[in-house]
Design an enzyme around this catalytic site. Structure first.
Site, PDB file in Angstrom:
ATOM      1  N   CYS A 156       0.866  -1.171   0.000  1.00 44.60           N
ATOM      2  CA  CYS A 156       0.000   0.000   0.000  1.00 44.60           C
ATOM      3  C   CYS A 156       0.903   1.221   0.000  1.00 44.60           C
ATOM      4  O   CYS A 156       2.104   1.124   0.199  1.00 44.60           O
ATOM      5  CB  CYS A 156      -0.869   0.013   1.249  1.00 44.60           C
ATOM      6  SG  CYS A 156      -1.892  -1.448   1.399  1.00 44.60           S
ATOM      7  N   ARG A 169       1.524   1.553  -5.978  1.00 42.73           N
ATOM      8  CA  ARG A 169       1.766   0.567  -4.923  1.00 42.73           C
ATOM      9  C   ARG A 169       0.521  -0.255  -4.587  1.00 42.73           C
ATOM     10  O   ARG A 169       0.604  -1.267  -3.894  1.00 42.73           O
ATOM     11  CB  ARG A 169       2.245   1.265  -3.653  1.00 42.73           C
ATOM     12  CG  ARG A 169       3.498   2.074  -3.844  1.00 42.73           C
ATOM     13  CD  ARG A 169       3.864   2.764  -2.560  1.00 42.73           C
ATOM     14  NE  ARG A 169       4.192   1.794  -1.533  1.00 42.73           N
ATOM     15  CZ  ARG A 169       5.380   1.245  -1.368  1.00 42.73           C
ATOM     16  NH1 ARG A 169       6.368   1.592  -2.163  1.00 42.73           N
ATOM     17  NH2 ARG A 169       5.601   0.384  -0.412  1.00 42.73           N
ATOM     18  N   TRP A 209      -3.722  -1.938  -1.457  1.00 39.61           N
ATOM     19  CA  TRP A 209      -3.693  -3.217  -2.177  1.00 39.61           C
ATOM     20  C   TRP A 209      -4.050  -4.253  -1.123  1.00 39.61           C
ATOM     21  O   TRP A 209      -3.271  -4.519  -0.214  1.00 39.61           O
ATOM     22  CB  TRP A 209      -2.308  -3.465  -2.754  1.00 39.61           C
ATOM     23  CG  TRP A 209      -2.205  -4.683  -3.616  1.00 39.61           C
ATOM     24  CD1 TRP A 209      -2.481  -4.770  -4.951  1.00 39.61           C
ATOM     25  CD2 TRP A 209      -1.781  -5.997  -3.217  1.00 39.61           C
ATOM     26  NE1 TRP A 209      -2.270  -6.050  -5.395  1.00 39.61           N
ATOM     27  CE2 TRP A 209      -1.841  -6.819  -4.352  1.00 39.61           C
ATOM     28  CE3 TRP A 209      -1.373  -6.553  -2.001  1.00 39.61           C
ATOM     29  CZ2 TRP A 209      -1.503  -8.165  -4.318  1.00 39.61           C
ATOM     30  CZ3 TRP A 209      -1.039  -7.901  -1.972  1.00 39.61           C
ATOM     31  CH2 TRP A 209      -1.102  -8.689  -3.121  1.00 39.61           C
ATOM     32  N   ASN A 226       0.954   0.295   5.820  1.00 38.62           N
ATOM     33  CA  ASN A 226       1.443  -0.534   4.723  1.00 38.62           C
ATOM     34  C   ASN A 226       2.169  -1.711   5.348  1.00 38.62           C
ATOM     35  O   ASN A 226       3.104  -1.501   6.128  1.00 38.62           O
ATOM     36  CB  ASN A 226       2.396   0.280   3.836  1.00 38.62           C
ATOM     37  CG  ASN A 226       3.151  -0.611   2.865  1.00 38.62           C
ATOM     38  OD1 ASN A 226       2.602  -1.581   2.352  1.00 38.62           O
ATOM     39  ND2 ASN A 226       4.410  -0.294   2.617  1.00 38.62           N
ATOM     40  N   GLY A 227       1.734  -2.932   5.036  1.00 39.86           N
ATOM     41  CA  GLY A 227       2.416  -4.097   5.601  1.00 39.86           C
ATOM     42  C   GLY A 227       1.398  -5.098   6.114  1.00 39.86           C
ATOM     43  O   GLY A 227       0.221  -5.047   5.749  1.00 39.86           O
ATOM     44  N   GLU A 241      10.574 -13.404 -19.601  1.00 38.15           N
ATOM     45  CA  GLU A 241      10.211 -12.008 -19.372  1.00 38.15           C
ATOM     46  C   GLU A 241       9.182 -11.530 -20.409  1.00 38.15           C
ATOM     47  O   GLU A 241       8.239 -10.822 -20.069  1.00 38.15           O
ATOM     48  CB  GLU A 241      11.469 -11.129 -19.392  1.00 38.15           C
ATOM     49  CG  GLU A 241      11.227  -9.640 -19.214  1.00 38.15           C
ATOM     50  CD  GLU A 241      10.560  -9.251 -17.891  1.00 38.15           C
ATOM     51  OE1 GLU A 241      10.418 -10.114 -17.007  1.00 38.15           O
ATOM     52  OE2 GLU A 241      10.151  -8.082 -17.779  1.00 38.15           O
ATOM     53  N   LYS A 263       5.562 -10.106 -19.298  1.00 35.28           N
ATOM     54  CA  LYS A 263       5.139  -8.752 -19.686  1.00 35.28           C
ATOM     55  C   LYS A 263       3.771  -8.808 -20.330  1.00 35.28           C
ATOM     56  O   LYS A 263       2.881  -8.036 -20.002  1.00 35.28           O
ATOM     57  CB  LYS A 263       6.184  -8.211 -20.666  1.00 35.28           C
ATOM     58  CG  LYS A 263       6.525  -6.790 -20.704  1.00 35.28           C
ATOM     59  CD  LYS A 263       7.115  -6.137 -19.493  1.00 35.28           C
ATOM     60  CE  LYS A 263       7.292  -6.931 -18.280  1.00 35.28           C
ATOM     61  NZ  LYS A 263       7.641  -6.436 -17.066  1.00 35.28           N
ATOM     62  N   GLU A 281       0.871  -9.956 -17.793  1.00 36.69           N
ATOM     63  CA  GLU A 281       0.529  -9.072 -16.673  1.00 36.69           C
ATOM     64  C   GLU A 281      -0.266  -7.849 -17.117  1.00 36.69           C
ATOM     65  O   GLU A 281      -1.077  -7.342 -16.365  1.00 36.69           O
ATOM     66  CB  GLU A 281       1.747  -8.692 -15.828  1.00 36.69           C
ATOM     67  CG  GLU A 281       2.775  -7.817 -16.485  1.00 36.69           C
ATOM     68  CD  GLU A 281       3.987  -7.536 -15.586  1.00 36.69           C
ATOM     69  OE1 GLU A 281       3.873  -7.618 -14.356  1.00 36.69           O
ATOM     70  OE2 GLU A 281       5.057  -7.226 -16.141  1.00 36.69           O
ATOM     71  N   HIS A 298       7.348 -32.369 -24.559  1.00 36.18           N
ATOM     72  CA  HIS A 298       7.093 -33.262 -23.423  1.00 36.18           C
ATOM     73  C   HIS A 298       5.766 -32.938 -22.739  1.00 36.18           C
ATOM     74  O   HIS A 298       5.657 -33.029 -21.521  1.00 36.18           O
ATOM     75  CB  HIS A 298       8.253 -33.201 -22.432  1.00 36.18           C
ATOM     76  CG  HIS A 298       9.547 -33.654 -23.031  1.00 36.18           C
ATOM     77  ND1 HIS A 298       9.779 -34.956 -23.403  1.00 36.18           N
ATOM     78  CD2 HIS A 298      10.667 -32.966 -23.376  1.00 36.18           C
ATOM     79  CE1 HIS A 298      10.988 -35.059 -23.935  1.00 36.18           C
ATOM     80  NE2 HIS A 298      11.542 -33.864 -23.937  1.00 36.18           N
ATOM     81  N   LYS A 326       3.346  -2.550  -7.690  1.00 35.85           N
ATOM     82  CA  LYS A 326       4.731  -2.443  -8.136  1.00 35.85           C
ATOM     83  C   LYS A 326       5.705  -2.911  -7.075  1.00 35.85           C
ATOM     84  O   LYS A 326       6.713  -3.532  -7.364  1.00 35.85           O
ATOM     85  CB  LYS A 326       5.045  -0.993  -8.511  1.00 35.85           C
ATOM     86  CG  LYS A 326       6.431  -0.863  -9.088  1.00 35.85           C
ATOM     87  CD  LYS A 326       6.508   0.156 -10.161  1.00 35.85           C
ATOM     88  CE  LYS A 326       7.807   0.065 -10.917  1.00 35.85           C
ATOM     89  NZ  LYS A 326       7.819  -1.018 -11.899  1.00 35.85           N
TER      90      LYS A 326
END
Ligand code: G6P
Length: 609
Positions: free
Chosen positions: A2, A27, A75, A101-102, A481, A485, A488, A504, A604
């Site tokens: 957050c 965030r 968040w 935040n946490g 990557e 990208k 997301e 396989h 982020k």
């Protein structure tokens, strides 16, 4: 995950808090709120959804009058996004408001204790527990109440606290979550990161774990976890405000993609002097490097993918064993560390909870630690034995681009430096590599200037439901990557496979028209990957090849569409090949009408485990 911000001064706090939250929205962005003391107690406004909702109901923060307050963008961790679960939380008495935040790990025990003492809770959050606990201990001295509560609370947190009895005073505390204090003229701030305050001041201090800041308009006092006064150094941020703004681009992501040539120059050029690699301020000498018997690279998300590229390069050129481990796995894996183990932590934010925990675990076990970090003064940068900054500047889009690229660049320098120390390359080979590396930013400019072609290709593929990425060796590392990208930001289900592994099992997912991005930049492996591309084509796939100019002809033989990047030595090709893949993801997501800079459910900076 957050963002928190606080202001105390002489101006109206509302618009300043909302302005700060705009910068912190990366965030977390499922709900937001502010609290301000208007002289008749603490008033709170909160709204589910993006910050724009809160801006709407408060007229940009102006509806709440008062010169000190707290802001929060969320968040969700405990309790789904809702008005009730949004911050700031107010204690039952209405005296104490808190933003957080946490994660408070022992919140259940604390909540039960408080309920037994008659407290009533209105949300499902751990934060409300902290709020009620501080209120429970409050006997007219907010600092003491906060301190007592901190002794009870276990977990990671940055808290911002205000009390109705003392309208001008804010308290900010930190334990394993980022927090800065910033100084204005007759006004002071705290925030999760400096971008929230940059338009007002560039003078900041970083809090350490367990520290408490007491802010009034005229001063900020700091205390340690025993309530002993602490002197803090004031640091000057040399970022420009405009670096954290869109500057005419539609999205931060495209702005940041196009900033990569500049970012790479800033990261690489100062570290090459007279044909030598110079790492200022780090203490890894040649003797130590020669003695390394094992290298761990530990990171999360895209930073982890940088580690996968680096492993291929270091093992091929330096000939030392490298293991790349996800930070969330490393911390519980009982890693094998000897006195000669180097643990490299890669992190854009320097605040990712799992990477911090892995760093501490590596240190505890006796490894030497080196951090590759973007955010100056972040926890990982401060706690690692050595740090190499990536100088990408502030990255705002949740999907990383320029931070990834500058991390890659630092790993190239490190690889070459290690190779030189270990006698694996000659002086002239090093000179040739460095010359080549210096040319990468120009080649990136060339790729960016041809972005319309990628935009056109995106228009052919954007409606896909699934997209696969395949590649071998370093091209596989790149596929990881490229695929991340895409998924997301576009929400297309996408997977990356080592090209040879496809048969396989995964090949059964290929049907008519399934898009497959075949990354084929390596001349050595071209034929092999081309055969795998043939295999998927034979089963109906549409193949988009990412290759080099000199391999274009071979790629055209198997692919329906081709993106060709300028040639370079194998080592640096990932820097060139990733850019069209970033652009492809960007244009696909734009075509699908997605929220580019703030994809759903993401944040982020992931400061929870
Ligand atoms: C989040 C971000 C990713 C990032 C990862 C690791 O998931 O959305 O872009 O790669 O965290 O973050 P770090 O700051 O440690 O590089």
């Amino acid at each position: 995950m957050c963002g928190i911000v606080g202001y105390t001064g002489t101006r109206q706090a509302g618009p300043i808090l909302i302005g700060g939250l705009e910068k912190l929205e990366y965030r977390g962005y499922d709900s937001a709120g502010i609290s301000i003391n208007d002289g008749n107690g603490i008033k709170i406004a909160k709204a589910l959804g993006r910050l724009a909702m809160l801006e709407g109901i408060t007229d940009g923060g102006r509806k709440l009058r008062g010169t000190a307050g707290l802001g929060h963008t969320r968040w969700a961790t405990h309790g789904r996004p809702s008005d009730a679960n949004s911050h700031p939380h107010l204690s039952q008495t209405g005296r104490i408001a808190v933003v957080h935040n946490g994660i408070i790990e022992n919140y259940r025990v604390l909540k039960e204790m408080l309920i037994n003492r008659g407290r009533v809770f209105v949300s499902e959050t751990d934060t409300e527990v902290a709020t009620q606990l501080i209120d429970f201990y409050y006997e007219g001295d907010l600092l003491r109440a906060v301190h007592r509560a901190m002794n009870d609370i276990e977990g990671a947190y940055a808290l911002g606290i205000m009390c109705a009895d003392d309208p001008d005073t804010l308290i900010a505390v930190r334990k394993q979550a980022p927090l800065i204090v910033a100084y204005g003229e007759g006004e002071n701030y705290f925030a999760s990161d400096v971008t929230a305050v940059l338009e007002h001041t560039k003078r900041v201090s970083y809090l350490s774990d367990g520290e408490i800041a007491v802010l009034t308009p005229g001063e900020v006092k700091f205390y340690d976890s025993f309530l002993q006064p602490v002197e803090k150094q004031v640091e000057i941020i040399d970022w420009d405000v405009s670096a954290a703004e869109k500057g005419g681009y539609e999205h931060f992501m495209i702005k940041e993609i196009l900033e990569q040539p500049r970012a790479l120059r800033d990261t690489v050029s100062p570290r090459i002097r007279d044909g030598k690699i110079v790492f200022e301020g780090i203490e890894l000498d040649a003797d130590y490097i020669r003695g390394i018997d094992w290298i761990y690279i530990v990171a999360c998300g895209s930073s982890y993918h940088v580690g996968v590229v680096a492993k291929y390069n270091i093992e091929r050129i330096v000939r030392k064993p490298v293991q790349v481990v996800l930070a969330s796995e490393f911390r519980y894996s009982e890693p094998l560390v000897t006195g000669n183990t180097l643990a490299i932590m890669i992190s854009q934010s320097g605040e990712t909870a799992d990477t911090i925990a892995a760093l501490r675990e590596a240190k505890r076990l006796g490894a030497r630690t080196l951090a590759i970090v973007n955010v100056v003064g972040s926890t990982i940068a401060r706690e690692a034995d050595d740090v190499l900054y990536t100088w990408a500047g502030p990255e705002i889009a949740v999907a990383t681009t320029k931070a990834y690229s500058t991390q890659l660049a630092v790993t190239y320098l490190l690889t070459l430096y290690f190779a030189e120390c270990c006698g694996r390359i000659t002086e002239s080979e090093l000179a040739a590599y460095l010359e080549e590396l210096n040319r990468i930013p120009d080649k990136l400019e060339e790729i960016c200037s041809k972005r319309e072609h990628v935009q056109y290709l995106a228009s052919l593929y954007f409606s896909a439901d699934n997209i696969f990425f395949i590649g071998r060796n370093i091209d596989y590392a790149l596929s990881l990557e490229g695929s991340l990208k895409l998924k997301e930001i576009s929400y297309i289900c996408s997977e990356a496979y080592a090209a040879g592994e496809l048969k396989h099992g995964t090949i059964s997912l290929i049907e008519d028209d399934t898009p497959v991005v075949a990354v084929m930049t390596s001349r050595r492996l071209m034929e092999k990957t081309a055969s795998n591309a043939e295999e998927v084509k034979a089963r109906g796939a549409r193949v988009l090849a990412v290759t080099t100019e000199s391999l274009r002809k071979e790629a055209e033989r198997v692919a329906d569409n081709v993106i060709a990047i300028p040639d370079s030595s194998d080592m640096f090709l990932p820097s060139l090949a990733i850019v069209p893949m970033q652009l492809f993801s960007y244009y696909v997501a734009v075509s699908r009408g997605c929220n580019i800079d703030k994809p759903r459910n993401l944040a982020k900076s992931v400061t929870v485990e």
